[in-house]
Write an enzyme that holds these catalytic residues in place. Structure first.
Site, PDB file in Angstrom:
ATOM      1  N   LYS A 156       0.960  -1.294  -0.014  1.00 10.75           N
ATOM      2  CA  LYS A 156       0.025  -0.137   0.274  1.00 10.75           C
ATOM      3  C   LYS A 156       0.759   1.063  -0.025  1.00 10.75           C
ATOM      4  O   LYS A 156       0.547   2.377  -0.471  1.00 10.75           O
ATOM      5  CB  LYS A 156      -1.046   0.079   1.324  1.00 10.75           C
ATOM      6  CG  LYS A 156      -2.318  -0.529   0.788  1.00 10.75           C
ATOM      7  CD  LYS A 156      -2.634  -1.898   0.826  1.00 10.75           C
ATOM      8  CE  LYS A 156      -2.698  -2.406  -0.326  1.00 10.75           C
ATOM      9  NZ  LYS A 156      -2.473  -4.065  -0.461  1.00 10.75           N
ATOM     10  N   GLY A 196       8.084 -22.036  16.057  1.00  7.25           N
ATOM     11  CA  GLY A 196       7.454 -22.816  16.911  1.00  7.25           C
ATOM     12  C   GLY A 196       7.055 -24.054  16.387  1.00  7.25           C
ATOM     13  O   GLY A 196       6.514 -24.057  15.128  1.00  7.25           O
ATOM     14  N   GLY A 198      -0.081 -14.418 -13.338  1.00  7.65           N
ATOM     15  CA  GLY A 198      -1.211 -14.295 -12.553  1.00  7.65           C
ATOM     16  C   GLY A 198      -1.741 -13.082 -12.575  1.00  7.65           C
ATOM     17  O   GLY A 198      -0.993 -11.726 -11.986  1.00  7.65           O
ATOM     18  N   ALA A 199      -3.079 -12.749 -13.035  1.00 10.26           N
ATOM     19  CA  ALA A 199      -3.608 -11.231 -13.110  1.00 10.26           C
ATOM     20  C   ALA A 199      -4.740 -11.261 -12.072  1.00 10.26           C
ATOM     21  O   ALA A 199      -5.769 -11.113 -12.133  1.00 10.26           O
ATOM     22  CB  ALA A 199      -4.368 -10.974 -14.327  1.00 10.26           C
ATOM     23  N   GLY A 232      -0.889 -17.423  -6.473  1.00 14.78           N
ATOM     24  CA  GLY A 232      -1.544 -17.785  -5.110  1.00 14.78           C
ATOM     25  C   GLY A 232      -0.772 -17.970  -4.261  1.00 14.78           C
ATOM     26  O   GLY A 232       0.583 -17.946  -4.292  1.00 14.78           O
ATOM     27  N   ALA A 250      -6.227 -10.225   5.993  1.00 13.22           N
ATOM     28  CA  ALA A 250      -5.830  -9.855   7.336  1.00 13.22           C
ATOM     29  C   ALA A 250      -6.835  -9.578   8.092  1.00 13.22           C
ATOM     30  O   ALA A 250      -6.742 -10.222   9.397  1.00 13.22           O
ATOM     31  CB  ALA A 250      -4.892  -8.659   7.278  1.00 13.22           C
ATOM     32  N   HIS A 268     -23.328  15.821   2.044  1.00 13.89           N
ATOM     33  CA  HIS A 268     -22.917  16.353   0.974  1.00 13.89           C
ATOM     34  C   HIS A 268     -21.976  17.470   0.949  1.00 13.89           C
ATOM     35  O   HIS A 268     -21.724  18.114   1.906  1.00 13.89           O
ATOM     36  CB  HIS A 268     -24.097  16.923   0.536  1.00 13.89           C
ATOM     37  CG  HIS A 268     -23.867  17.309  -0.830  1.00 13.89           C
ATOM     38  ND1 HIS A 268     -23.925  16.533  -2.248  1.00 13.89           N
ATOM     39  CD2 HIS A 268     -23.993  18.845  -1.369  1.00 13.89           C
ATOM     40  CE1 HIS A 268     -23.818  17.429  -3.343  1.00 13.89           C
ATOM     41  NE2 HIS A 268     -23.878  18.794  -2.642  1.00 13.89           N
TER      42      HIS A 268
HETATM   43  P1  NAI Z   1      -4.918 -15.034  -6.618  1.00 13.90           P
HETATM   44  O1  NAI Z   1      -5.758 -16.281  -6.145  1.00 13.90           O
HETATM   45  O2  NAI Z   1      -5.731 -13.671  -6.570  1.00 13.90           O
HETATM   46  O3  NAI Z   1      -4.569 -14.845  -8.280  1.00 13.90           O
HETATM   47  C1  NAI Z   1      -3.585 -15.595  -8.801  1.00 13.90           C
HETATM   48  C2  NAI Z   1      -4.047 -15.693 -10.222  1.00 13.90           C
HETATM   49  O4  NAI Z   1      -3.202 -16.626 -10.967  1.00 13.90           O
HETATM   50  C3  NAI Z   1      -5.310 -16.388 -10.658  1.00 13.90           C
HETATM   51  O5  NAI Z   1      -6.101 -15.259 -11.308  1.00 13.90           O
HETATM   52  C4  NAI Z   1      -4.895 -17.643 -11.333  1.00 13.90           C
HETATM   53  O6  NAI Z   1      -5.768 -18.126 -12.483  1.00 13.90           O
HETATM   54  C5  NAI Z   1      -3.445 -17.218 -11.789  1.00 13.90           C
HETATM   55  N1  NAI Z   1      -2.635 -18.358 -12.357  1.00 13.90           N
HETATM   56  C6  NAI Z   1      -2.521 -19.445 -11.500  1.00 13.90           C
HETATM   57  N2  NAI Z   1      -1.729 -20.419 -12.195  1.00 13.90           N
HETATM   58  C7  NAI Z   1      -1.199 -19.539 -13.313  1.00 13.90           C
HETATM   59  C8  NAI Z   1      -0.619 -20.039 -14.316  1.00 13.90           C
HETATM   60  N3  NAI Z   1       0.006 -20.974 -14.416  1.00 13.90           N
HETATM   61  N4  NAI Z   1      -0.122 -19.147 -15.448  1.00 13.90           N
HETATM   62  C9  NAI Z   1      -1.011 -18.014 -15.473  1.00 13.90           C
HETATM   63  N5  NAI Z   1      -1.929 -17.490 -14.339  1.00 13.90           N
HETATM   64  C10 NAI Z   1      -2.001 -18.408 -13.315  1.00 13.90           C
HETATM   65  O7  NAI Z   1      -3.720 -15.080  -6.117  1.00 13.90           O
HETATM   66  P2  NAI Z   1      -2.564 -13.878  -5.435  1.00 13.90           P
HETATM   67  O8  NAI Z   1      -2.712 -12.879  -6.360  1.00 13.90           O
HETATM   68  O9  NAI Z   1      -1.190 -14.518  -5.539  1.00 13.90           O
HETATM   69  O10 NAI Z   1      -2.873 -13.531  -3.868  1.00 13.90           O
HETATM   70  C11 NAI Z   1      -2.799 -14.718  -2.955  1.00 13.90           C
HETATM   71  C12 NAI Z   1      -3.801 -14.249  -1.730  1.00 13.90           C
HETATM   72  O11 NAI Z   1      -3.255 -12.924  -1.069  1.00 13.90           O
HETATM   73  C13 NAI Z   1      -5.089 -14.210  -2.490  1.00 13.90           C
HETATM   74  O12 NAI Z   1      -5.936 -15.256  -1.541  1.00 13.90           O
HETATM   75  C14 NAI Z   1      -5.531 -12.593  -1.795  1.00 13.90           C
HETATM   76  O13 NAI Z   1      -6.714 -12.706  -1.076  1.00 13.90           O
HETATM   77  C15 NAI Z   1      -4.574 -12.329  -0.817  1.00 13.90           C
HETATM   78  N6  NAI Z   1      -4.060 -10.782  -0.963  1.00 13.90           N
HETATM   79  C16 NAI Z   1      -5.219 -10.031  -0.761  1.00 13.90           C
HETATM   80  C17 NAI Z   1      -4.833  -8.687  -0.910  1.00 13.90           C
HETATM   81  C18 NAI Z   1      -5.679  -7.693  -0.955  1.00 13.90           C
HETATM   82  O14 NAI Z   1      -6.546  -7.672  -0.115  1.00 13.90           O
HETATM   83  N7  NAI Z   1      -5.785  -6.359  -1.541  1.00 13.90           N
HETATM   84  C19 NAI Z   1      -3.564  -8.275  -1.591  1.00 13.90           C
HETATM   85  C20 NAI Z   1      -2.519  -9.290  -1.619  1.00 13.90           C
HETATM   86  C21 NAI Z   1      -3.077 -10.622  -1.475  1.00 13.90           C
END
Ligand code: NAI
Length: 478
Positions: free
Chosen positions: A58, A122, A186-187, A276, A325, A449
């Protein structure tokens, strides 16, 4: 004599530190074991969130967006600037200072609440024993144990991390220079947030996403708007594309991938792998404890975060549910209070989610596609920020707020936001839903407002077809 605690928490991230502080507040003799070390080698509380996730990302998202605002929008607002340049080291220093102050803040809170901080790793042993390894290796015992060991990035075999050119999210928060060409596998949430940071600072960013659909967890109308906006900012998002292999060659990364047109090759200077995260259970428990792990590797828990072992609980990313979190913190507090005999619960139906891109994306409750799939009838009210006075004054008019309400009871089932400050606005929606509000309840609430929050008010009016600041189909007199 063995050191003994009433409550011992393994993991000092948001779920673990919240559990420890609440336990101590409730009068338990509490300790928290954590093995995180800062880049300077100092033990640091706060886990991934404070040290290498939410907080540093952030800081960079805010700074990079500020840079873009000044560069691209300053002149429209009447700011005449000389040549604008980027001091990446100073931006990183701000990020690092933010992290240090916050992680030290947790240590101060531990002290103030009487929580014993045990730096080290731990491991749960049978009979409520915990082995601690590290410089202060010892064995302790506890009446109640809370596992809060978090999660770690998934290592993708076709692009193994090398810590330099091919990095995980933590590495991507510490680049020493702006990569000219940046690849992201990964988008998802991390890919989009980090891709945005570096795109704003000047990288050419290509995101390789295996799925055909963009952000499938998000409401489809919001996901469409997000794809449009993010693409317009310069993010090259390639859906339905799979990375076959990545290798480091001549100080660059050669990515071989497959899309609709067959095999392709792309050379980038840095590659972020964000496919992920997985629960961190490596070495967390001795097999003879019999701790149950589910088929995805999460510690198995019930709705109150109890594991299959008496007096052993688990919270946060290491258990089922979104890896967020705030979800972990609520679980940590719930467990501490339930140990104290209170009846605290977590309402998993109203966990807010936020993606800190620009525009910000936020939501709580059911998406429109989920309601459709479940055959539930609903009414939708949508209000665009383009018709909101404050958004107009800010020059941030893209996006909208959508409220989905049950067609029969009018109870709010989901709220979906994309636009300025939606990470803050979603709190209003969560509050309303936690009190079981109907869209009419929101409609009868007065909003100041001119504020962005009026868009939520107008969306509730739109559910009934009576928004004031957009033209809705005229209805017959009652
Ligand atoms: P994610 O699950 O959001 O996205 C991973 C993306 O990678 C998916 O769209 C998936 O289809 C793609 N993918 C997987 N294997 C692939 C491949 N071989 N080739 C191309 N694309 C592929 O996971 P991400 O972004 O790594 O985040 C992990 C966790 O961290 C999430 O569960 C998220 O909730 C948490 N997080 C939350 C944040 C927030 O609340 N703003 C910020 C950062 C993380």
């Amino acid at each position: 004599m063995t050191e003994r605690y009433d409550v011992l928490v393994i993991g000092g991230g948001p779920a673990g530190y919240a559990a420890a502080i609440r336990s101590a507040q409730l009068g338990f003799k509490t300790a928290c074991v954590d093995d995180w070390c800062s880049p300077a080698g100092e033990p640091a509380l706060g886990g991934t969130c404070l040290n290498a996730g939410c907080i540093p990302s952030k800081a960079l998202l805010e700074s990079s967006e500020f840079f873009v605002q000044v560069r691209d929008r300053g002149s429209v607002r009447g700011l005449k600037l000389g040549q604008l340049s980027l001091d990446l080291a100073a931006m990183m220093a701000h990020k690092d200072k933010t992290v240090t102050e916050l992680t030290r803040g947790i240590a101060t809170l531990f002290k103030a609440n009487g929580v014993t901080w045990i730096p080290g790793r731990g491991k749960l042993l049978p009979k409520n024993q915990i082995e601690i390894s590290g410089s202060a290796a010892k064995q302790v015992e506890a009446g109640e144990i809370i596992l809060a060991s978090g999660s770690m990035p998934v290592n993708f075999g076709n692009a193994p991390f090398d810590g330099q050119r091919i990095v995980d999210s933590q590495g991507a928060l510490a680049f020493k220079e702006v990569p000219r060409r940046l690849g992201v596998i990964g988008a998802g949430i991390i890919g989009l947030e980090l891709g945005s940071v570096w795109c704003r600072l000047g990288s050419e960013v290509v995101l390789i996403e295996a799925q055909e659909g963009f952000l499938p967890v998000v409401d489809e109308q919001v996901a469409r708007e997000a794809l449009k906006q993010l693409t317009a900012q310069g993010l090259d998002i390639r859906l339905g594309t799979r990375v076959l292999q990545s290798r480091v060659a001549n100080d660059a990364v050669v990515m071989r991938y497959q899309d609709q047109n067959g095999e392709q090759e792309k050379i980038v200077d840095r590659l972020i792998v964000a496919v992920g995260r997985r629960p961190n259970t490596d070495g967390l428990f001795a097999p003879e404890t019999g701790l149950l792990i589910d088929e995805w590797g999460f510690v198995h828990v019930d709705e109150h975060c109890r594991t299959n072992l008496p007096n052993v609980h688990a919270v946060g990313d290491v258990v089922r549910g979104p890896m967020l979190a705030h979800k972990g913190m609520e679980e940590g507090i719930m467990v501490a209070e339930r140990i104290a005999g209170q009846a605290t619960t977590v309402d998993y139906a109203i966990v807010p989610s936020v993606i800190y891109t620009q525009p910000e994306i936020a939501w709580v409750g059911k998406t429109e596609q989920a309601l459709k799939q479940a055959g539930e009838s609903y009414r939708a009210g949508v209000f665009p920020f383009a018709a909101n006075g404050r958004a107009k004054a800010m020059g941030e008019t893209s996006g909208f707020i959508k409220i989905l309400a049950d067609a029969h009871t009018d109870r709010v089932r989901g709220v979906h936001l994309i636009g300025p400050h939606c990470s803050e606005l979603v709190a209003c929606a969560v509050l309303a839903m936690s009190f079981g509000a109907s869209s009419e309840d929101i409609m009868h609430t007065m909003f100041a407002h001119p504020t962005l929050s009026e868009a939520l008010h107008e969306a509730s009016l739109a559910v009934a077809g009576r928004a004031v600041h957009i033209a809705q189909t005229r209805r017959a007199k009652p």
